[in-house]
Design an enzyme around this catalytic site. Structure first.
Site: not given
Length: 275
Positions: A140, A153
């Protein structure tokens, strides 16, 4: 002729989280390129739908269990007799800052985003060494630039990126390549859910929420899952034979933006960058 015999010359790839989003698009891209694709996840209905569209082979498995990774590799080898590529795409996000994220949520992300990929790599690597295969981790942009309110995250995706690079360094001499792609906002089921929350908060539509979220992205839009899948498929192909340990943003220029200059960009209004 058996399935094993008929597919022996085709590359065999596993795609985790293959029932939706980038995983489903990757399964389609790899199948279109002539490979055999095994998709896995915990929901048989979505896996079966992708399998029907793409010709992929669904395996229902929970990779958070200690035996899930071994079961998946065993099922793949039993059917095809080889493994050439591994796409580590499954992941979850739980919102929260360091001050307010619950420990159980932190553990969920560590288990799904970091430990499960480790287990699968551990089980897959002997077979990837044998085939001189390749790994692609779907990271990501949050592994490159910290985003607000998603500390777990950010941390697990950054750790995941380094895990993949470690595979590249340690097993490159055996012919295994390992690379990371780092998508920005991509129109998937998971992103749609996040945009729905933003839309409700701002009292706007989901399409407007995507426009708001990508206002400072140079390409001024979210990616389509197929655009990310195309890069993944290329990285698994012989065309990328000398690409190893790369961390590649697929974010429309998101990670290249100098936020300190946004005030001078006439395309970005004050309302679009203020929370």
């Amino acid at each position: 002729m058996t399935d094993h015999e008929s597919s022996s010359e085709r590359a065999v790839h596993i795609v985790t989280g293959g029932g939706t989003g980038i995983g489903a698009a990757t399964a389609a891209a790899l199948a279109a390129a002539g490979g055999e694709v095994v998709i896995c996840g915990r929901r048989p209905d979505v896996l079966d739908a992708v399998a029907e569209r793409t010709g992929a082979h669904p395996v229902v498995v929970d990779l958070q269990t200690t035996h899930g990774a071994a079961d998946l590799i065993e099922a793949t080898l039993a059917r095809f007799g080889r493994l050439d590529g591994l796409v580590l795409n499954a992941g979850i996000v739980r919102a929260g800052t360091v001050a307010d994220l619950a420990e159980a949520q932190w553990k969920d992300m560590v288990e799904t985003n970091l430990t499960a990929p480790f287990r699968l790599l551990h089980n897959a690597l002997p077979h990837l060494v044998e085939s001189r295969g390749a790994v692609v981790g779907v990271g990501s942009v949050s592994a490159i630039r910290a985003s607000a309110g998603t500390c777990g995250y950010n941390a697990t995706k950054a750790g995941f990126s380094m895990l993949i690079q470690s595979v590249a360094i340690d097993h490159g001499p055996s012919g295994v390549r390992a690379n990371v792609v780092c998508p920005g906002w991509t129109r998937t089921e998971m992103a749609d859910a996040e945009m729905a929350e933003l839309a409700e908060e701002r009292r706007i539509g989901v399409d407007e929420a995507y426009q708001l979220a990508t206002a400072a992205v140079p390409l001024a839009r979210a990616a389509d899952a197929g655009e990310v899948a195309a890069l993944i498929a290329w990285l698994l192909s012989p065309a990328a034979s000398y690409i190893n340990a790369a961390v590649i943003p697929v974010d429309g220029g998101h990670s290249g933006v100098d936020v300190g200059t946004l005030a001078y960009d006439q395309r970005v209004s004050l309302s679009s960058v203020h929370r």
